[in-house]
Design a protein around this motif. Structure first.
Motif, PDB file in Angstrom:
ATOM      1  N   ASP A  71      50.469  25.108  26.266  1.00  0.00           N
ATOM      2  CA  ASP A  71      49.722  26.112  27.019  1.00  0.00           C
ATOM      3  C   ASP A  71      48.755  26.852  26.113  1.00  0.00           C
ATOM      4  O   ASP A  71      49.082  27.191  24.988  1.00  0.00           O
ATOM      5  CB  ASP A  71      50.686  27.114  27.671  1.00  0.00           C
ATOM      6  CG  ASP A  71      49.936  28.105  28.542  1.00  0.00           C
ATOM      7  OD1 ASP A  71      49.877  29.272  28.165  1.00  0.00           O
ATOM      8  OD2 ASP A  71      49.399  27.685  29.575  1.00  0.00           O
ATOM      9  N   ASP A  72      47.594  27.123  26.634  1.00  0.00           N
ATOM     10  CA  ASP A  72      46.571  27.798  25.835  1.00  0.00           C
ATOM     11  C   ASP A  72      46.463  29.286  26.178  1.00  0.00           C
ATOM     12  O   ASP A  72      45.422  29.891  25.930  1.00  0.00           O
ATOM     13  CB  ASP A  72      45.223  27.122  26.049  1.00  0.00           C
ATOM     14  CG  ASP A  72      44.769  27.176  27.508  1.00  0.00           C
ATOM     15  OD1 ASP A  72      43.654  26.757  27.799  1.00  0.00           O
ATOM     16  OD2 ASP A  72      45.561  27.641  28.363  1.00  0.00           O
ATOM     17  N   GLY A  73      47.500  29.848  26.745  1.00  0.00           N
ATOM     18  CA  GLY A  73      47.441  31.250  27.133  1.00  0.00           C
ATOM     19  C   GLY A  73      46.810  31.446  28.494  1.00  0.00           C
ATOM     20  O   GLY A  73      46.475  32.553  28.882  1.00  0.00           O
ATOM     21  N   GLY A  74      46.656  30.385  29.249  1.00  0.00           N
ATOM     22  CA  GLY A  74      45.999  30.461  30.547  1.00  0.00           C
ATOM     23  C   GLY A  74      46.757  31.217  31.611  1.00  0.00           C
ATOM     24  O   GLY A  74      46.171  31.636  32.600  1.00  0.00           O
ATOM     25  N   LEU A  75      48.067  31.411  31.444  1.00  0.00           N
ATOM     26  CA  LEU A  75      48.840  32.112  32.460  1.00  0.00           C
ATOM     27  C   LEU A  75      48.359  33.548  32.604  1.00  0.00           C
ATOM     28  O   LEU A  75      48.115  34.018  33.711  1.00  0.00           O
ATOM     29  CB  LEU A  75      50.339  32.085  32.139  1.00  0.00           C
ATOM     30  CG  LEU A  75      51.249  32.827  33.116  1.00  0.00           C
ATOM     31  CD1 LEU A  75      51.142  32.251  34.529  1.00  0.00           C
ATOM     32  CD2 LEU A  75      52.689  32.785  32.638  1.00  0.00           C
ATOM     33  N   ALA A  76      48.191  34.258  31.509  1.00  0.00           N
ATOM     34  CA  ALA A  76      47.749  35.657  31.581  1.00  0.00           C
ATOM     35  C   ALA A  76      46.374  35.759  32.224  1.00  0.00           C
ATOM     36  O   ALA A  76      46.132  36.636  33.067  1.00  0.00           O
ATOM     37  CB  ALA A  76      47.736  36.278  30.184  1.00  0.00           C
ATOM     38  N   ALA A  77      45.473  34.869  31.874  1.00  0.00           N
ATOM     39  CA  ALA A  77      44.132  34.896  32.451  1.00  0.00           C
ATOM     40  C   ALA A  77      44.166  34.580  33.945  1.00  0.00           C
ATOM     41  O   ALA A  77      43.459  35.209  34.738  1.00  0.00           O
ATOM     42  CB  ALA A  77      43.227  33.910  31.720  1.00  0.00           C
ATOM     43  N   ALA A  78      44.995  33.621  34.338  1.00  0.00           N
ATOM     44  CA  ALA A  78      45.108  33.266  35.753  1.00  0.00           C
ATOM     45  C   ALA A  78      45.678  34.424  36.566  1.00  0.00           C
ATOM     46  O   ALA A  78      45.198  34.711  37.665  1.00  0.00           O
ATOM     47  CB  ALA A  78      45.982  32.017  35.916  1.00  0.00           C
ATOM     48  N   VAL A  79      46.688  35.089  36.034  1.00  0.00           N
ATOM     49  CA  VAL A  79      47.262  36.239  36.735  1.00  0.00           C
ATOM     50  C   VAL A  79      46.215  37.349  36.844  1.00  0.00           C
ATOM     51  O   VAL A  79      46.078  37.982  37.891  1.00  0.00           O
ATOM     52  CB  VAL A  79      48.547  36.744  36.041  1.00  0.00           C
ATOM     53  CG1 VAL A  79      49.017  38.054  36.634  1.00  0.00           C
ATOM     54  CG2 VAL A  79      49.653  35.695  36.149  1.00  0.00           C
ATOM     55  N   ALA A  80      45.441  37.549  35.786  1.00  0.00           N
ATOM     56  CA  ALA A  80      44.392  38.576  35.815  1.00  0.00           C
ATOM     57  C   ALA A  80      43.334  38.259  36.872  1.00  0.00           C
ATOM     58  O   ALA A  80      42.789  39.174  37.502  1.00  0.00           O
ATOM     59  CB  ALA A  80      43.739  38.702  34.442  1.00  0.00           C
TER      60      ALA A  80
END
Length: 129
Positions: A29-38
């Protein structure tokens, strides 16, 4: 400007305990979860202290919040989120949900093997620092 005070959304309580954090950091994962939630409509990402589910890999509890209350509906527990593509699939699913839907769509196929079960609502509380 649109008020988000009573906005519904999906709450993701991601375990930030030592083991889960290390597994996620080492994952694809490239940290995309936080960006998607945002980018989602009313989504909230919580870095939870250790959720005591270390045997299940990186875990999270996911639940629907009807408004800015301190409780959500029942949670779905997901494990093994360090597996390739699972965090991205979770992020994409959260981002697709819209408040006019009474409940989130079914979990994507990529997360079907990650479901550990259901649990109590996620409680949202402010830090008492």
């Amino acid at each position: 400007m649109k008020s988000t005070k009573n906005t519904a959304g999906i709450v993701v309580a991601l375990c930030a305990g030592h083991r889960c954090a290390a597994l996620i950091k080492a994952s694809d994962d490239d940290g995309g979860l936080a960006a998607a939630v945002a980018r989602s409509s009313g989504g909230v990402l919580i870095s939870a202290s250790c959720l005591q589910q270390c045997a299940h890999g990186a875990v999270a509890a996911v639940a629907l919040r009807a408004s800015m209350t301190d409780l959500t509906g029942p949670s779905v527990w997901l494990g093994g989120l360090e597996a390739p593509g699972r965090l991205r699939a979770l992020g994409a699913w959260v981002e697709r949900w819209r408040p006019q839907e009474e409940r989130p769509s079914a979990l994507p196929h990529e997360l079907s093997q990650a479901v550990l079960g259901t649990g109590a609502p996620v409680r949202l509380t402010a830090n008492q620092a």
